[in-house]
Design a protein around this motif. Structure first.
Motif, PDB file in Angstrom:
ATOM      1  N   ALA A  51       0.854  -1.195   0.000  1.00 32.71           N
ATOM      2  CA  ALA A  51       0.000   0.000   0.000  1.00 32.71           C
ATOM      3  C   ALA A  51       0.887   1.241   0.000  1.00 32.71           C
ATOM      4  N   LYS A  52       0.531   2.218  -0.789  1.00 30.83           N
ATOM      5  CA  LYS A  52       1.324   3.453  -0.873  1.00 30.83           C
ATOM      6  C   LYS A  52       0.399   4.638  -0.780  1.00 30.83           C
ATOM      7  N   PRO A  53       0.789   5.758  -0.269  1.00 31.99           N
ATOM      8  CA  PRO A  53       1.994   5.926   0.554  1.00 31.99           C
ATOM      9  C   PRO A  53       1.764   5.397   1.963  1.00 31.99           C
ATOM     10  N   ILE A  54       2.833   5.126   2.655  1.00 31.00           N
ATOM     11  CA  ILE A  54       2.754   4.630   4.030  1.00 31.00           C
ATOM     12  C   ILE A  54       3.254   5.708   4.975  1.00 31.00           C
ATOM     13  N   THR A  55       2.483   5.977   6.007  1.00 30.40           N
ATOM     14  CA  THR A  55       2.940   6.855   7.083  1.00 30.40           C
ATOM     15  C   THR A  55       3.290   5.980   8.272  1.00 30.40           C
TER      16      THR A  55
END
Length: 87
Positions: A51-55
Protein backbone atom coordinates in the motif's frame (compact mmCIF):
# COMPACT_ATOMS: atom_id res chain seq x y z
CA UNK A 1 17.75 -8.92 28.29
CA UNK A 2 15.96 -6.13 26.41
CA UNK A 3 17.71 -2.78 26.79
CA UNK A 4 14.49 -0.75 27.01
CA UNK A 5 11.39 -1.02 29.19
CA UNK A 6 8.39 -3.03 28.02
CA UNK A 7 5.14 -4.05 29.67
CA UNK A 8 4.01 -7.67 29.73
CA UNK A 9 0.27 -7.41 30.40
CA UNK A 10 -0.70 -11.07 30.61
CA UNK A 11 -3.98 -10.47 32.45
CA UNK A 12 -5.01 -7.52 30.24
CA UNK A 13 -5.42 -5.16 33.19
CA UNK A 14 -3.42 -2.32 31.63
CA UNK A 15 -4.82 -2.91 28.15
CA UNK A 16 -8.34 -2.56 29.48
CA UNK A 17 -7.46 0.67 31.30
CA UNK A 18 -6.05 2.23 28.13
CA UNK A 19 -8.87 0.88 25.99
CA UNK A 20 -6.72 -1.33 23.75
CA UNK A 21 -8.99 -2.74 21.05
CA UNK A 22 -6.64 -4.11 18.37
CA UNK A 23 -3.30 -5.79 18.13
CA UNK A 24 -1.12 -3.96 17.58
CA UNK A 25 -2.59 -0.93 19.37
CA UNK A 26 0.34 1.34 20.16
CA UNK A 27 0.48 3.51 23.30
CA UNK A 28 3.43 5.84 23.92
CA UNK A 29 3.82 7.29 27.38
CA UNK A 30 6.45 9.99 27.76
CA UNK A 31 9.01 10.34 30.56
CA UNK A 32 6.52 12.45 32.54
CA UNK A 33 3.98 9.62 32.45
CA UNK A 34 1.68 11.33 29.93
CA UNK A 35 0.04 9.39 27.11
CA UNK A 36 1.29 11.19 23.98
CA UNK A 37 0.27 8.74 21.23
CA UNK A 38 -2.41 6.08 20.88
CA UNK A 39 -3.26 4.26 17.69
CA UNK A 40 -1.94 2.32 14.74
CA UNK A 41 1.64 1.34 14.00
CA UNK A 42 1.34 2.75 10.50
CA UNK A 43 -1.17 3.80 7.86
CA UNK A 44 -1.35 0.52 5.92
CA UNK A 45 -4.60 -0.47 7.63
CA UNK A 46 -3.68 -4.09 7.20
CA UNK A 47 -3.34 -3.77 3.42
CA UNK A 48 0.30 -4.77 3.62
CA UNK A 49 3.40 -2.85 2.75
CA UNK A 50 2.47 -2.75 -0.94
CA UNK A 51 0.00 0.00 0.00
CA UNK A 52 1.32 3.45 -0.87
CA UNK A 53 1.99 5.93 0.55
CA UNK A 54 2.75 4.63 4.03
CA UNK A 55 2.94 6.85 7.08
CA UNK A 56 4.97 5.37 9.92
CA UNK A 57 2.83 6.73 12.78
CA UNK A 58 5.05 5.18 15.45
CA UNK A 59 8.26 6.52 13.89
CA UNK A 60 6.79 10.00 13.44
CA UNK A 61 5.61 10.06 17.07
CA UNK A 62 8.95 8.84 18.45
CA UNK A 63 10.88 11.35 16.34
CA UNK A 64 8.71 14.17 17.71
CA UNK A 65 9.13 13.01 21.30
CA UNK A 66 12.89 12.63 20.94
CA UNK A 67 13.15 16.13 19.47
CA UNK A 68 11.02 17.65 22.23
CA UNK A 69 8.14 18.65 19.94
CA UNK A 70 4.47 17.70 20.23
CA UNK A 71 3.21 14.64 18.38
CA UNK A 72 1.29 16.09 15.42
CA UNK A 73 -1.19 13.19 15.22
CA UNK A 74 -1.53 11.97 18.82
CA UNK A 75 -4.45 9.65 17.98
CA UNK A 76 -4.91 7.41 14.95
CA UNK A 77 -7.32 4.55 14.31
CA UNK A 78 -5.74 1.22 15.25
CA UNK A 79 -6.16 -1.72 12.91
CA UNK A 80 -5.55 -5.41 13.28
CA UNK A 81 -7.09 -8.35 15.07
CA UNK A 82 -9.28 -7.61 18.04
CA UNK A 83 -7.74 -8.04 21.49
CA UNK A 84 -9.08 -11.17 23.22
CA UNK A 85 -9.19 -10.47 26.94
CA UNK A 86 -9.57 -13.43 29.29
CA UNK A 87 -12.11 -13.38 32.08
Amino acid sequence: KIAYPILLDEDGQVGRRYGAKRTPHIFIINAQGILVYAGALDSTGGAGYGAKPITDYLGVALTAINSGTPVTSPVTKPWGCSVKYGQ
